[in-house]
Design a protein around this motif. Structure first.
Motif, PDB file in Angstrom:
ATOM      1  N   PRO A 111     -13.348   2.300  18.637  1.00  0.00           N
ATOM      2  CA  PRO A 111     -12.987   3.927  18.776  1.00  0.00           C
ATOM      3  C   PRO A 111     -14.367   4.436  19.542  1.00  0.00           C
ATOM      4  O   PRO A 111     -14.247   5.378  20.110  1.00  0.00           O
ATOM      5  CB  PRO A 111     -13.519   4.587  17.272  1.00  0.00           C
ATOM      6  N   GLY A 112     -15.281   3.664  19.762  1.00  0.00           N
ATOM      7  CA  GLY A 112     -16.531   4.002  20.691  1.00  0.00           C
ATOM      8  C   GLY A 112     -16.584   3.291  22.069  1.00  0.00           C
ATOM      9  O   GLY A 112     -17.751   3.297  22.692  1.00  0.00           O
ATOM     10  N   TRP A 166      -0.761  -9.185  18.785  1.00  0.00           N
ATOM     11  CA  TRP A 166      -0.679  -7.703  18.409  1.00  0.00           C
ATOM     12  C   TRP A 166      -1.903  -7.053  17.755  1.00  0.00           C
ATOM     13  O   TRP A 166      -2.529  -7.928  17.148  1.00  0.00           O
ATOM     14  CB  TRP A 166       0.481  -7.744  17.336  1.00  0.00           C
ATOM     15  N   ARG A 319      -4.128  -9.021  -3.913  1.00  0.00           N
ATOM     16  CA  ARG A 319      -2.712  -8.473  -4.410  1.00  0.00           C
ATOM     17  C   ARG A 319      -1.592  -9.564  -3.902  1.00  0.00           C
ATOM     18  O   ARG A 319      -0.307  -9.020  -4.255  1.00  0.00           O
ATOM     19  CB  ARG A 319      -2.672  -7.212  -3.782  1.00  0.00           C
ATOM     20  N   GLU A 321      -0.976  -9.936  -1.025  1.00  0.00           N
ATOM     21  CA  GLU A 321      -0.387  -9.402   0.221  1.00  0.00           C
ATOM     22  C   GLU A 321      -1.191  -9.953   1.678  1.00  0.00           C
ATOM     23  O   GLU A 321      -2.345 -10.274   1.520  1.00  0.00           O
ATOM     24  CB  GLU A 321      -0.570  -7.935   0.120  1.00  0.00           C
ATOM     25  N   PRO A 403       8.191  -8.783  11.111  1.00  0.00           N
ATOM     26  CA  PRO A 403       8.240  -7.485  11.287  1.00  0.00           C
ATOM     27  C   PRO A 403       7.055  -6.634  10.666  1.00  0.00           C
ATOM     28  O   PRO A 403       6.711  -5.551  11.082  1.00  0.00           O
ATOM     29  CB  PRO A 403       9.445  -6.967  10.564  1.00  0.00           C
ATOM     30  N   LEU A 404       6.374  -7.164   9.794  1.00  0.00           N
ATOM     31  CA  LEU A 404       5.193  -6.535   8.899  1.00  0.00           C
ATOM     32  C   LEU A 404       3.868  -6.552   9.966  1.00  0.00           C
ATOM     33  O   LEU A 404       3.206  -5.505   9.932  1.00  0.00           O
ATOM     34  CB  LEU A 404       5.053  -6.870   7.744  1.00  0.00           C
TER      35      LEU A 404
ATOM     36  N   PRO B 263     -17.873   7.452  16.549  1.00  0.00           N
ATOM     37  CA  PRO B 263     -16.698   8.060  17.235  1.00  0.00           C
ATOM     38  C   PRO B 263     -15.434   8.105  16.413  1.00  0.00           C
ATOM     39  O   PRO B 263     -14.431   8.786  16.649  1.00  0.00           O
ATOM     40  CB  PRO B 263     -16.324   6.722  18.063  1.00  0.00           C
ATOM     41  N   ARG B 319       3.792  -0.410   6.959  1.00  0.00           N
ATOM     42  CA  ARG B 319       4.759  -1.599   6.462  1.00  0.00           C
ATOM     43  C   ARG B 319       5.314  -1.328   5.061  1.00  0.00           C
ATOM     44  O   ARG B 319       5.640  -2.098   4.625  1.00  0.00           O
ATOM     45  CB  ARG B 319       3.789  -2.733   6.152  1.00  0.00           C
ATOM     46  N   GLU B 321       3.837  -0.523   2.570  1.00  0.00           N
ATOM     47  CA  GLU B 321       2.976  -1.192   1.260  1.00  0.00           C
ATOM     48  C   GLU B 321       1.853   0.118   1.114  1.00  0.00           C
ATOM     49  O   GLU B 321       1.276   0.957   1.775  1.00  0.00           O
ATOM     50  CB  GLU B 321       2.034  -2.075   1.903  1.00  0.00           C
ATOM     51  N   ARG B 322       1.553   0.048  -0.063  1.00  0.00           N
ATOM     52  CA  ARG B 322       0.417   0.978  -0.649  1.00  0.00           C
ATOM     53  C   ARG B 322      -0.724   0.297  -0.294  1.00  0.00           C
ATOM     54  O   ARG B 322      -0.809  -0.746   0.425  1.00  0.00           O
ATOM     55  CB  ARG B 322       0.436   0.980  -2.239  1.00  0.00           C
ATOM     56  N   PHE B 323      -1.847   1.325  -0.359  1.00  0.00           N
ATOM     57  CA  PHE B 323      -3.075   0.547   0.427  1.00  0.00           C
ATOM     58  C   PHE B 323      -4.590   1.251  -0.563  1.00  0.00           C
ATOM     59  O   PHE B 323      -5.561   0.726  -0.183  1.00  0.00           O
ATOM     60  CB  PHE B 323      -3.416   0.874   1.727  1.00  0.00           C
ATOM     61  N   PRO B 341      -2.629   1.138  10.029  1.00  0.00           N
ATOM     62  CA  PRO B 341      -2.307   0.773  11.409  1.00  0.00           C
ATOM     63  C   PRO B 341      -1.503   1.846  12.066  1.00  0.00           C
ATOM     64  O   PRO B 341      -0.734   2.692  11.502  1.00  0.00           O
ATOM     65  CB  PRO B 341      -1.352  -0.452  10.891  1.00  0.00           C
ATOM     66  N   GLU B 342      -1.766   2.021  13.308  1.00  0.00           N
ATOM     67  CA  GLU B 342      -1.203   2.813  14.231  1.00  0.00           C
ATOM     68  C   GLU B 342      -1.315   4.381  13.654  1.00  0.00           C
ATOM     69  O   GLU B 342      -0.532   5.248  13.926  1.00  0.00           O
ATOM     70  CB  GLU B 342       0.334   2.676  14.477  1.00  0.00           C
ATOM     71  N   PRO B 382      10.429  -1.095   7.766  1.00  0.00           N
ATOM     72  CA  PRO B 382      10.995  -2.399   7.806  1.00  0.00           C
ATOM     73  C   PRO B 382      11.927  -2.176   6.670  1.00  0.00           C
ATOM     74  O   PRO B 382      11.638  -1.806   5.502  1.00  0.00           O
ATOM     75  CB  PRO B 382       9.597  -3.480   7.572  1.00  0.00           C
ATOM     76  N   SER B 385      11.184  -2.582   2.663  1.00  0.00           N
ATOM     77  CA  SER B 385       9.672  -2.672   2.280  1.00  0.00           C
ATOM     78  C   SER B 385       9.468  -1.404   1.359  1.00  0.00           C
ATOM     79  O   SER B 385       8.806  -1.682   0.463  1.00  0.00           O
ATOM     80  CB  SER B 385       9.041  -2.536   3.867  1.00  0.00           C
TER      81      SER B 385
END
Lengths: 502, 502
Positions: A111-112, A166, A319, A321, A403-404, B263, B319, B321-323, B341-342, B382, B385
């Motif tokens: 971000p910076g 990615w 978890r 995950e 895909p994830l 930032p 995804r 998914e919980r977080f 993500p994104e 996905p 998911s």
């Protein structure tokens, strides 16, 4: 220029980097020079070369008994590309546009990210590689495929970051950009620094080793007009007609500073340093009103490979995950590992990909099983969680898909060959290696900026004393710190040499 | 003490906070006082009260036309407890030990928590509440159950943080600690600040509004001996016999500083500020070598409730998914949402818990369906998911369990009442509210420390100009900033008043 080698006749006051010395209190000038460079590592040597080449008198003060700084303990990799490719990239069929390098570095800056700095670098990096060769740094010109932490062959070009992973690969066309000085075994930084330091001395830079910079000297208007240095036990007052360039490294070996400025880095037990990254350069800059930025950011790697087959494993947390595409740069993976809940993470492997991690061979094997159910139970994960994660991963991996997390297909293989194991990358078991990325706020020219963003007259910084291209732990790639230090060391050397005399 | 109201006869130089004025350049002293307080908000008012109570002459310089600072635009909540409980906690049956408060605040401070500061606060917070009442701040003494962003009733005590949520609840016995000044509607900070500012003036603090501090005045040894202030358009030189206390707030309204230092906060479109958090206090401290810490940290909330039934929803990312445990403090949830993500996150709700979010009623409904399959498809997640996540969540929630994220059982309910919806908390749709947490490195006494950790003579800071208890975005709780500002403003006022005259 004059040098007075007689000891000062008065009682020497106590100096500390955080507090400047007023010029009125200087008893005499022991050394007078255009430029004083503090630190003779990657940034300092390149600053000295360019300042001398531009005709300035240069004195270099290095705290260690020998030249080279932390860079001489590094892998000697320089992150360069763009302009269609360096001669080595081109020779091996890698085209590398300036725009792709720019995009990658902007993403890597987080971000910076500093667009102006990244632009200057992206446009000049390929020529900078030629310049390094012209200074005498040897590059064999060969390409080493695969995924490495650092090459132990004497090859030049390698994939040293997250270029092919990615989300970077989705935005910028990947190319290998790590260029390593020719050296067999670990530690190509040694040859890199031998050549750069020798070049600076050949050009006439006066180098003082075992010389600790104690504090800056300022006039009433806060312009930096010199530096107090202890040379072999004697306090010396150095007058600088053009400026001081702080190239004294970061602060990873100063535990008190790490606690204060980058406390999350305390999770890393190993430091990446030649031993003198004590933050004194940064503190000298702060003492005269220099702003620091991104002081919390640090490089943190967990060298879970080689062997590169381990990259085909998957990391899971408490978890059960996954949380990262494991083919990302190991320092990016490291940051994700360190932030998992309760500091718990494991690398899941099957018998086909397993091999003892070369760098941490005594890694704790937390669980082994003939089935993933057994591994899940042994790790005490929520019932079904790990089995579900592995099953889903395997199903997609068999089709070359993720895909994830978007791991690239060449690293995708179902983990189906029993026995299965979980290697512990939990806090306490893992060994993470760190250096700091925060530092003085500078222009690409190296001018140190104050809290209002205004330059402090006579003060420059480069390398890890400044906050340069590396400023986001998750975005770092090997060679970025040396690339930044050598490139922006040069800019600072040029800028100070062409500054009007004070 | 003298005050010269005649305009200066010489041309006034240009002053800026990042560059101090040497005392030799001061043309005359227009005001002489023991203590100058910069900023008349929560920290400044309490500093002024204590400094006056200790017998010091106090001048306060406030840039706004009226007193109160950003605190007067806040909810007026103060985070206090410990010592067995405040009178209000006790009256409602909440025991609150100093150790539980200490543990909670250490967790809330994150990796950089300052144990000495937290200890002083945990031991003094309950008495501090009594002190606030003694200054005339009204607290009704009632308890408001439930989960609120800020009360609109005039009740006192509420759950204002993550006390009852994992992982905090597992380590420190929970208690409600938000204590709100008695005021109906949004904005109890108004009454809080009216009382504190009135008290400071009643005690004899001389308050100058519409007065902008331009820069600090330093002697040759870098001791702060005064401040240059523009009072109603005229430049005034203020001599301070004991010290300057910087209480000028944070830097969230200074976009250039946010870009440089924090930032990631640019993701937040809304600022929590009265309008003058321009970082000038922090910059003045930096100008004389004051170190800044945790400048990257910020409060970021996404007010996805009330209604509190929405807390029973679950957040998922791209995804599926919980977080996070959604019952954590909304600012903690906010930080987790922002880092997905994104920049993609959605709150999943069913028809039973759905209600328009009160604070952002126009929130984008990204998907609606009679089944979770439909919602998953509409969000383009996905395959399988989201359905898997909801199915697992529902299965455990029906048993009052959340083995993966440890949401407390009172917020657990299967999401089974169609229709179902996903509210968009994706970047672009969400409105996040931010203020900055980084600032000058100080001792609990308010003494500003330089890069070596040494105090800068004559300089103190409190409130958001300093880095105080709030120093980790994920750990903040409502009332922590006002609690810190008022408490440590007092410490600074006491420390400066008892300092030997210079």
């Amino acid at each position: 220029m004059s040098m007075n080698t007689a000891p000062s006749s008065h009682a020497t006051p106590t100096y500390s980097p955080g507090h400047p010395c007023p010029v009125e209190d200087v008893p005499q000038w022991d050394i007078e020079t255009d430029v004083a460079v503090i630190g003779f590592g990657a940034a300092g040597s390149c600053a000295a070369i360019e300042a001398r080449a531009a005709g300035a008198d240069v004195h270099v003060f290095e705290v260690a008994a020998a030249p080279g700084g932390s860079a001489s303990w590094s892998g000697g990799e320089v992150y360069v590309g763009g302009s269609g490719g360096t001669r080595v990239q081109k020779a091996h069929g890698f085209e590398d546009s300036t725009e792709d390098l720019y995009t990658y570095l902007m993403m890597a800056g987080g971000p910076g990210a500093d667009a102006e700095r990244v632009r200057v670098y992206a446009e000049g990096a390929a020529a900078h590689f030629d310049w390094l060769e012209a200074q005498g740094v040897p590059f064999k010109g060969t390409y080493l495929p695969g995924k490495w932490i650092e090459p132990t062959t004497d090859d030049t070009l390698l994939w040293s970051g997250s270029e092919a992973a990615w989300p970077f690969s989705a935005k910028a066309k990947p190319a290998p950009r790590g260029h390593t000085a020719q050296f067999k075994g670990w530690g190509g930084g040694k040859i890199l620094m031998e050549k750069l330091c020798a070049r600076a001395e050949a050009l006439g830079a006066v180098v003082h080793c075992s010389s600790r910079a104690l504090c800056l000297i300022v006039d009433r208007a806060r312009a930096v007009v010199g530096v107090v240095v202890r040379i072999e036990g004697e306090t010396r007052y150095v007058r600088t007609r053009k400026g001081v360039i702080l190239c004294a490294g970061g602060f990873i070996v100063n535990r008190e500073m790490v606690e204060r400025f980058a406390p999350a880095a305390l999770a890393c037990s190993e430091v990446v340093s030649g031993g003198n990254d004590d933050g004194s350069g940064i503190r000298m800059g702060m003492s005269v009103g220099g702003a620091t930025i991104h002081m919390d950011q640090f490089f943190a790697t967990i060298p879970f490979f080689p062997p590169e087959s381990l990259v085909k494993g998957i990391f899971v947390n408490k978890r059960g995950e996954r949380f990262i595409n494991e083919d990302a740069y190991h320092g990016r993976v490291g940051h994700y590992v360190l932030r998992q809940p309760e500091g718990k993470a494991w690398l899941l492997v099957d018998n086909e990909i397993f091999g003892r991690p070369v760098i941490q061979p005594d890694i704790e094997v937390a669980a082994v099983g003939e089935t993933w159910e057994e591994v899940e139970r042994e790790l005490d994960l929520p019932a079904g969680s790990l089995v579900r994660t592995v099953t889903e991963f395997n199903r997609h991996a068999a089709e070359g898909q993720d895909p994830l997390f978007h791991k690239a297909s060449n690293w995708l293989r179902p983990l189906t060959t029993a026995p299965f194991a979980a290697l512990s990358y939990c806090v306490g078991d893992l060994k993470a290696h760190a250096f700091t990325m925060g530092g003085l706020h500078t222009r690409p020219s190296g001018e140190v900026l104050d809290a209002d963003g205004q330059p402090i007259a006579g003060l420059f910084a480069a390398g890890r004393s400044a906050c340069g291209l590396p400023r986001w732990g998750e975005g770092y790639s090997s060679g970025m710190s040396l690339g930044d230090s050598t490139f922006f060391g040069r800019q600072a050397g040029l800028a100070v040499a062409t500054r009007q005399d004070t």
